[in-house]
Design an enzyme around this catalytic site. Sequence first.
Site, PDB file in Angstrom:
ATOM      1  N   SER A   1       2.374   0.766   3.990  1.00 44.51           N
ATOM      2  CA  SER A   1       1.624  -0.319   3.339  1.00 44.51           C
ATOM      3  C   SER A   1       1.759  -0.242   1.822  1.00 44.51           C
ATOM      4  CB  SER A   1       0.148  -0.235   3.689  1.00 44.51           C
ATOM      5  OG  SER A   1      -0.029  -0.186   5.070  1.00 44.51           O
ATOM      6  N   LYS A   2       1.490  -1.362   1.172  1.00 43.78           N
ATOM      7  CA  LYS A   2       1.436  -1.394  -0.293  1.00 43.78           C
ATOM      8  C   LYS A   2       0.401  -0.395  -0.780  1.00 43.78           C
ATOM      9  CE  LYS A   2       1.402  -6.411  -0.737  1.00 43.78           C
ATOM     10  NZ  LYS A   2       0.909  -7.465  -1.603  1.00 43.78           N
TER      11      LYS A   2
END
Length: 255
Positions: A102-103
Amino acid sequence: MTQRPRFPARIDFSAGRPAPARPAEAGRSAPVPQRSQPQGVGMDSGAVRARMVAKLAAQGVRDAQVLSAMGNVERHRFVDTALANQAYEDTSLPIGLGQTISKPNVVARMIELLRNGAQGRIGRVLEIGTGCGYQAAVLSQVATEVYSIERLRGLHDKARENLRPLRLANVHLLFGDGMAGFAKGAPYAGIIAAAGGDALPQCWIDQLAPGGRLVAPMHQAAGTQALVVLDKTPQGIRQSVLEAVHFVPLKSGVV
Ligand code: SAH
């Protein structure tokens, strides 16, 4: 006499370190567990991570423990060497087998939600979806124990390899179907899922300690996905639906 400035610090992902301790080694260096100093790419990445942390704070992340953990964990060590120069950008990245890390912004936001304003570390945490092990490493700094479960053997092994040099004694990697949670580690102060399903499995809620919190992406009507926060309170279960997110699907069984 002029002195060369030591800044701006730049990240150099290309070819190891300037002082040739082991000149034959290039690119992503093999883990050297005995050394406490990060070597090679890690040596110059502190400034880049500090910038990432400043951005996270500007984006609204307030929890000092989360910001400090995001500043400590070397994200570039968890992605492919070819992607290392993107490791501190606010973007999700492929980690193999069709999955993504994920970011940074989403990782920080979810862990902040999970901690719910706690001052010190929170207690035992269960992570569903170890992936490359990055989030487990961040969690290890803000929780007393981390149980992280992955259903893809290839990624479970990769996470083990990525985490080995960090020697995080409070991280326990498990290979299995996280749809069933992990009863042996229960009850958990927090459960965090990195993959989104149609509903929250009842066993996750059962494995949550009283006062515990679950943060997970969940499909909503019309094919969208949103973050869901569930609290186990003395008055019962309280659930809220927050912003839209895009996570890989939660799947059952192991591969
Ligand atoms: N937290 C991870 C993100 C990995 S992506 C990281 O920092 O890299 C989400 C992961 O969830 C994928 O690796 C996927 O295989 C895993 N996953 C999906 N369904 C699962 C399940 N039922 N049990 C365990 N892991 C699951």
